[in-house]
Design a protein around this motif. Structure first.
Motif, PDB file in Angstrom:
ATOM      1  N   PRO A 108       0.850  -1.078   0.249  1.00  0.00           N
ATOM      2  CA  PRO A 108      -0.235   0.116   0.334  1.00  0.00           C
ATOM      3  C   PRO A 108       0.861   1.409  -0.039  1.00  0.00           C
ATOM      4  CG  PRO A 108      -0.253  -1.440   1.979  1.00  0.00           C
ATOM      5  CD  PRO A 108       0.605  -1.860   1.245  1.00  0.00           C
ATOM      6  N   ALA A 109       0.425   2.207  -0.371  1.00  0.00           N
ATOM      7  CA  ALA A 109       1.197   3.810  -0.418  1.00  0.00           C
ATOM      8  C   ALA A 109       1.417   3.959   1.039  1.00  0.00           C
ATOM      9  CB  ALA A 109       0.139   4.832  -1.107  1.00  0.00           C
ATOM     10  N   GLY A 110       2.552   4.605   1.113  1.00  0.00           N
ATOM     11  CA  GLY A 110       3.146   5.062   2.434  1.00  0.00           C
ATOM     12  C   GLY A 110       3.514   3.804   3.230  1.00  0.00           C
ATOM     13  N   ALA A 111       3.708   2.699   2.764  1.00  0.00           N
ATOM     14  CA  ALA A 111       4.108   1.460   3.596  1.00  0.00           C
ATOM     15  C   ALA A 111       5.682   1.408   3.919  1.00  0.00           C
ATOM     16  CB  ALA A 111       3.606   0.425   3.308  1.00  0.00           C
ATOM     17  N   SER A 112       6.076   2.510   4.652  1.00  0.00           N
ATOM     18  CA  SER A 112       7.638   2.551   4.737  1.00  0.00           C
ATOM     19  C   SER A 112       7.826   1.741   5.845  1.00  0.00           C
ATOM     20  CB  SER A 112       8.007   3.864   5.340  1.00  0.00           C
ATOM     21  OG  SER A 112       7.233   4.259   6.342  1.00  0.00           O
ATOM     22  N   PRO A 130      -7.324   6.145  20.315  1.00  0.00           N
ATOM     23  CA  PRO A 130      -8.094   5.874  18.745  1.00  0.00           C
ATOM     24  C   PRO A 130      -6.764   5.379  17.800  1.00  0.00           C
ATOM     25  CG  PRO A 130      -8.755   8.005  19.972  1.00  0.00           C
ATOM     26  CD  PRO A 130      -7.698   7.339  20.693  1.00  0.00           C
ATOM     27  N   VAL A 131      -7.038   4.775  16.851  1.00  0.00           N
ATOM     28  CA  VAL A 131      -6.059   4.317  15.829  1.00  0.00           C
ATOM     29  C   VAL A 131      -5.630   5.514  15.217  1.00  0.00           C
ATOM     30  CG1 VAL A 131      -5.814   2.895  13.895  1.00  0.00           C
ATOM     31  CG2 VAL A 131      -7.361   2.162  15.594  1.00  0.00           C
ATOM     32  N   ALA A 132      -6.203   6.468  14.515  1.00  0.00           N
ATOM     33  CA  ALA A 132      -5.876   7.394  13.839  1.00  0.00           C
ATOM     34  C   ALA A 132      -4.866   8.272  14.795  1.00  0.00           C
ATOM     35  CB  ALA A 132      -7.043   8.494  13.581  1.00  0.00           C
ATOM     36  N   GLU A 133      -5.011   8.549  15.917  1.00  0.00           N
ATOM     37  CA  GLU A 133      -3.817   9.096  17.141  1.00  0.00           C
ATOM     38  C   GLU A 133      -2.745   8.141  16.678  1.00  0.00           C
ATOM     39  OE1 GLU A 133      -5.657  10.143  20.655  1.00  0.00           O
ATOM     40  OE2 GLU A 133      -3.749   9.647  21.714  1.00  0.00           O
ATOM     41  N   ALA A 134      -2.815   6.976  16.966  1.00  0.00           N
ATOM     42  CA  ALA A 134      -1.512   6.238  17.129  1.00  0.00           C
ATOM     43  C   ALA A 134      -0.874   6.329  15.697  1.00  0.00           C
ATOM     44  CB  ALA A 134      -1.969   4.861  17.573  1.00  0.00           C
ATOM     45  N   MET A 135      -1.711   6.316  14.591  1.00  0.00           N
ATOM     46  CA  MET A 135      -0.831   6.462  13.427  1.00  0.00           C
ATOM     47  C   MET A 135      -0.588   7.647  12.557  1.00  0.00           C
ATOM     48  SD  MET A 135      -0.486   3.075  12.754  1.00  0.00           S
ATOM     49  CE  MET A 135       0.365   3.272  11.192  1.00  0.00           C
ATOM     50  N   ALA A 136      -0.891   8.811  13.700  1.00  0.00           N
ATOM     51  CA  ALA A 136      -0.715  10.067  13.103  1.00  0.00           C
ATOM     52  C   ALA A 136       0.441  10.527  12.284  1.00  0.00           C
ATOM     53  CB  ALA A 136      -0.957  11.001  14.004  1.00  0.00           C
ATOM     54  N   ALA A 137       1.517   9.856  12.747  1.00  0.00           N
ATOM     55  CA  ALA A 137       2.837  10.211  11.977  1.00  0.00           C
ATOM     56  C   ALA A 137       2.843   9.661  10.718  1.00  0.00           C
ATOM     57  CB  ALA A 137       4.034   9.694  12.975  1.00  0.00           C
ATOM     58  N   HIS A 138       1.850   8.819  10.400  1.00  0.00           N
ATOM     59  CA  HIS A 138       2.150   8.025   8.988  1.00  0.00           C
ATOM     60  C   HIS A 138       0.925   8.442   8.288  1.00  0.00           C
ATOM     61  CE1 HIS A 138       5.695   6.289  10.684  1.00  0.00           C
ATOM     62  NE2 HIS A 138       4.812   6.173  11.951  1.00  0.00           N
ATOM     63  N   PRO A 139       0.623   9.516   7.771  1.00  0.00           N
ATOM     64  CA  PRO A 139      -0.745   9.976   7.187  1.00  0.00           C
ATOM     65  C   PRO A 139      -0.983   8.981   5.992  1.00  0.00           C
ATOM     66  CG  PRO A 139       0.819  11.792   7.063  1.00  0.00           C
ATOM     67  CD  PRO A 139       1.474  10.621   7.873  1.00  0.00           C
ATOM     68  N   GLU A 140      -0.041   8.949   4.837  1.00  0.00           N
ATOM     69  CA  GLU A 140      -0.311   8.291   3.860  1.00  0.00           C
ATOM     70  C   GLU A 140      -0.612   6.692   3.904  1.00  0.00           C
ATOM     71  OE1 GLU A 140      -1.051   9.679   1.206  1.00  0.00           O
ATOM     72  OE2 GLU A 140      -0.959   8.500  -0.273  1.00  0.00           O
ATOM     73  N   PHE A 141       0.123   5.967   4.758  1.00  0.00           N
ATOM     74  CA  PHE A 141      -0.257   4.657   4.918  1.00  0.00           C
ATOM     75  C   PHE A 141      -1.574   4.609   5.747  1.00  0.00           C
ATOM     76  CE2 PHE A 141       0.768   0.871   7.992  1.00  0.00           C
ATOM     77  CZ  PHE A 141       0.624  -0.090   6.818  1.00  0.00           C
ATOM     78  N   GLY A 284     -11.907  -2.128  -4.191  1.00  0.00           N
ATOM     79  CA  GLY A 284     -11.700  -1.172  -3.034  1.00  0.00           C
ATOM     80  C   GLY A 284     -11.582   0.104  -3.550  1.00  0.00           C
ATOM     81  N   LEU A 285     -12.103   1.019  -2.865  1.00  0.00           N
ATOM     82  CA  LEU A 285     -12.406   2.510  -3.342  1.00  0.00           C
ATOM     83  C   LEU A 285     -11.523   3.361  -2.276  1.00  0.00           C
ATOM     84  CD1 LEU A 285     -15.775   2.409  -4.658  1.00  0.00           C
ATOM     85  CD2 LEU A 285     -13.785   3.360  -5.975  1.00  0.00           C
ATOM     86  N   LEU A 286     -10.848   4.279  -2.368  1.00  0.00           N
ATOM     87  CA  LEU A 286     -10.347   5.397  -1.601  1.00  0.00           C
ATOM     88  C   LEU A 286     -10.855   6.740  -1.729  1.00  0.00           C
ATOM     89  CD1 LEU A 286      -6.532   4.163  -1.008  1.00  0.00           C
ATOM     90  CD2 LEU A 286      -8.255   3.639   0.558  1.00  0.00           C
ATOM     91  N   GLU A 287     -10.887   7.564  -0.605  1.00  0.00           N
ATOM     92  CA  GLU A 287     -11.572   8.740  -0.877  1.00  0.00           C
ATOM     93  C   GLU A 287     -13.003   8.779  -1.351  1.00  0.00           C
ATOM     94  OE1 GLU A 287     -10.030  11.606   0.501  1.00  0.00           O
ATOM     95  OE2 GLU A 287      -8.102  10.233   1.231  1.00  0.00           O
ATOM     96  N   ALA A 288     -13.550   7.669  -0.931  1.00  0.00           N
ATOM     97  CA  ALA A 288     -14.860   7.689  -1.731  1.00  0.00           C
ATOM     98  C   ALA A 288     -16.240   7.730  -0.768  1.00  0.00           C
ATOM     99  CB  ALA A 288     -14.894   6.567  -2.622  1.00  0.00           C
ATOM    100  N   LEU A 289     -17.434   7.716  -1.133  1.00  0.00           N
ATOM    101  CA  LEU A 289     -18.584   7.364  -0.163  1.00  0.00           C
ATOM    102  C   LEU A 289     -18.454   6.023   0.141  1.00  0.00           C
ATOM    103  CD1 LEU A 289     -21.660   7.645   0.789  1.00  0.00           C
ATOM    104  CD2 LEU A 289     -22.373   7.095  -1.440  1.00  0.00           C
TER     105      LEU A 289
END
Ligand SMILES: Cc1cc2nc3c(=O)[nH]c(=O)nc-3n(C[C@H](O)[C@H](O)[C@H](O)COP(=O)(O)OP(=O)(O)OC[C@H]3O[C@@H](n4cnc5c(N)ncnc54)[C@H](O)[C@@H]3O)c2cc1C
Length: 427
Positions: A108-112, A130-141, A284-289
Motif C-alpha cells: 500500500p502507499a506510504g508503507a515505509s 484511537p487508531v488515527a491518533e496512534a498512526m498520526a505520524a504516517h498519514p499516507e499509510f 476497493g475505493l479510497l476517498e469515496a462514499l
C-alpha cells in the motif's frame, strides 16, 4: 432435556449446530420470518449487506465446512485487492497481508518500514487510544491502508476506533493464508443460511420462524419459562436450558442488567441490478462514499461502512453517487460489460445497528452463563473480537460448551436441579 435457542443469527445457528452435535434435543426460535439475522437474504434474494470473511476466521470457515457450504465461498482477488484512489485516480493492487509486502507492487502507499512497524506495535496490548491518533505520524499509510482496514474490521471511523480491538485483528492477520478474502459466490441465502438450516433439520433441530420471545421468566435463580406471545409459551423442565442468541438491545430487554453495548454504527449497502455473465470480483475505493464493490452475476453491490452520514441520506441521492464511483472502479480495472453512466435500478439497505461502535476502553463483558440453565451468545458477547461472523459463531459454540459444563457439574454433584456458579465472563 431440550435446549431452546432464541435467535437464528449466526450465533444461534452455530449454537444449535454445536448442541445438536452433542446429542441435545434443540428447538431454534427466530422472531423474523427468515433466519440469518444481520447476515441474511432479503425476501427477493438480495443480501442485506455484503459479507466478507478472511482466512483467519477459522471458526466461521469450520462452520461453513460443517454445513457443506465451504466451497460456495470463493476468493475473488487472489492476486491482491484492486484499489482505486479517487483522490488522484491511481489504480493499484494491494495485498492485505503484510507478509506479501516484500513485493513492492502489492504494497500500500506510504508503507515505509517505520509505518509498518507503527502498525505492528498496535498488535501489542499497549495503552488503548484511537487508531488515527496512534498512526498520526504516517498519514499516507493511514489513509491508504489502515483507515480502510479499521472501517472494514471495526465498522468505526479510525479517529474513534480502539487500537486494542484493531490489535486483535492484526494478531490474527499475521499467519499464512490468514488475510485471504472470501465472499459468498451467489449470496448469503444459498451460500450460508439455507445450507445451515438444511443441516440443522437433518440433525433433528426443530426450527420455528416468526416467533418472538416476548418475556423470559426467571424463577428460583433459573430460567423457568419462555413466553412467545401468540407463538405460545414454553415451560422449562429441570433439565431444559436456553441459549439467548439475541442482539444486545434485545438481551437487555429480556434480561435487564446484562452488560451490553448501547452505541451502534450503521452500514449501508446499495445493490444495483445488473445481471451479467461475470466472475465474482471485489474492488476497493479510497476517498469515496463507498469502500467496497462486489460484482456477482446477479448484480453489483457497494458497501458504506461506518455509514452514519449515508444512513441519513436519501436513496435518490446516494444511488447516483455510488454508481459513479463503482463505475470508475470497474472501468479502471477493465471489468467486462457495459457500464453506462446512468445507474441501473438500485435497492438501498440501511442496517442502522449493524455493529457496536468499537471505541477505546473496555467493552461490556457479559457472563457467558448468567443463569445456571441459560447461556448468552451473539457477536457482542465475545468482545475480544470485533462484532463479526467469526465472533458470532465462536460465541454460539462457547454458549453450547458452557451449558455442557453446567450439566457436567450438576451431574458430578448428583443434583437434578443444578445451581452452578455462572461461567466465567466471555468464556
Ligand atoms: C450490513 C452488514 C455488513 C456486515 N459485514 C460483515 C462482514 O463483512 N464480515 C463479518 O464477519 N461480519 C459482518 N457483519 C457483522 C455480522 O453480520 C454480525 O456480526 C453477525 O451476523 C451477528 O450475528 P449474531 O447471531 O450475533 O446476531 P444477529 O445476526 O443480530 O442475530 C440475532 C437474531 O435474533 C433474532 N431475535 C432478536 N430478538 C428476538 C426475540 N425476542 N425472539 C426471537 N428472536 C429474536 C433476530 O431477528 C436475529 O435473527 C456485517 C453486518 C451488517 C449488518
Amino acid at each position: 432435556m431440550t435446549v431452546h435457542v432464541v435467535g437464528a443469527g449466526l450465533a444461534g445457528l452455530a449454537a444449535a449446530l454445536s448442541l445438536a452435535g452433542r446429542g441435545r434435543a434443540v428447538v431454534l426460535h427466530e422472531a423474523a420470518p427468515v433466519a440469518g439475522g444481520r447476515c441474511r437474504a432479503l425476501p427477493d434474494g438480495t443480501d442485506n449487506g455484503t459479507h466478507a470473511l478472511i482466512g483467519a476466521n477459522r471458526a466461521a470457515l469450520r462452520f461453513l465446512s460443517r454445513i457443506g457450504a465451504r466451497a460456495r465461498w470463493v476468493e475473488p482477488e487472489p492476486g491482491g485487492l484492486p484499489v482505486l484512489d479517487l483522490r488522484d485516480g491511481s489504480a493499484r493492487r494491494v495485498a492485505l497481508s503484510p507478509l506479501a509486502w516484500r513485493d513492492a507492487a502489492l504494497r500500500p502507499a506510504g508503507a515505509s518500514a517505520r509505518a509498518v512497524l507503527a502498525l505492528a506495535r498496535l498488535a501489542l496490548p499497549l495503552r488503548d487510544r484511537p487508531v488515527a491518533e496512534a498512526m498520526a505520524a504516517h498519514p499516507e499509510f493511514h489513509r491508504g491502508f489502515v483507515e480502510p482496514l479499521v472501517i472494514a474490521a471495526l465498522n468505526t471511523p479510525s479517529a474513534e476506533a480502539s487500537c486494542r480491538r484493531l490489535g486483535a485483528v492484526l494478531r490474527r492477520l499475521a499467519g499464512p493464508g490468514a488475510a485471504r478474502l472470501l465472499v459468498a459466490r451467489e449470496g448469503l441465502g444459498p451460500d450460508l443460511v439455507a445450507p445451515a438450516l438444511a443441516t440443522l433439520r437433518r440433525a433433528g433441530v426443530e426450527i420455528r420462524l416468526g416467533v418472538r420471545l416476548r418475556r423470559l421468566v426467571a424463577q428460583g435463580g433459573r430460567a423457568a419459562a419462555l413466553d412467545f406471545g401468540e407463538g405460545g409459551a414454553v415451560a422449562l423442565g429441570r433439565e431444559d436450558a436456553v441459549v439467548l442468541a439475541t442482539p444486545p438491545w434485545e438481551t437487555r430487554r429480556l434480561l435487564p442488567g446484562t452488560p451490553a453495548p448501547e452505541d451502534h454504527v450503521p452500514i449501508v449497502n446499495l445493490h444495483f441490478a445488473r445481471p451479467a455473465e461475470t466472475p465474482v470480483r471485489f474492488l476497493g475505493l479510497l476517498e469515496a462514499l463507498c469502500q467496497w464493490v462486489l460484482v456477482r452475476p446477479a448484480g453489483v453491490s457497494v458497501t458504506v461502512s461506518a455509514g452514519e452520514a449515508a444512513a441519513r441520506e436519501e436513496a435518490e441521492s446516494l444511488a447516483p453517487r455510488a454508481w459513479a464511483e463503482l463505475r470508475r472502479a470497474a472501468l479502471a480495472f477493465g471489468l467486462p460489460g457495459p457500464w453506462p453512466e446512468a445507474p441501473p435500478p438500485c435497492r438501498v439497505v440501511k442496517e442502522r445497528r449493524a455493529t457496536p461502535r468499537h471505541a477505546p476502553g473496555p467493552p461490556p463483558l457479559p457472563a457467558r452463563r448468567p443463569l445456571p440453565n441459560l447461556a448468552l451468545a451473539g457477536d457482542w458477547t465475545l468482545p475480544a473480537l470485533p462484532a463479526t461472523i467469526e465472533a458470532a459463531v465462536r460465541s454460539g459454540e462457547a454458549a453450547a460448551r458452557a451449558l455442557g459444563a453446567g450439566r457436567r457439574a450438576a451431574a458430578a454433584r448428583g443434583a437434578a436441579a443444578p445451581i452452578a456458579a455462572p461461567a466465567r465472563p466471555g468464556g
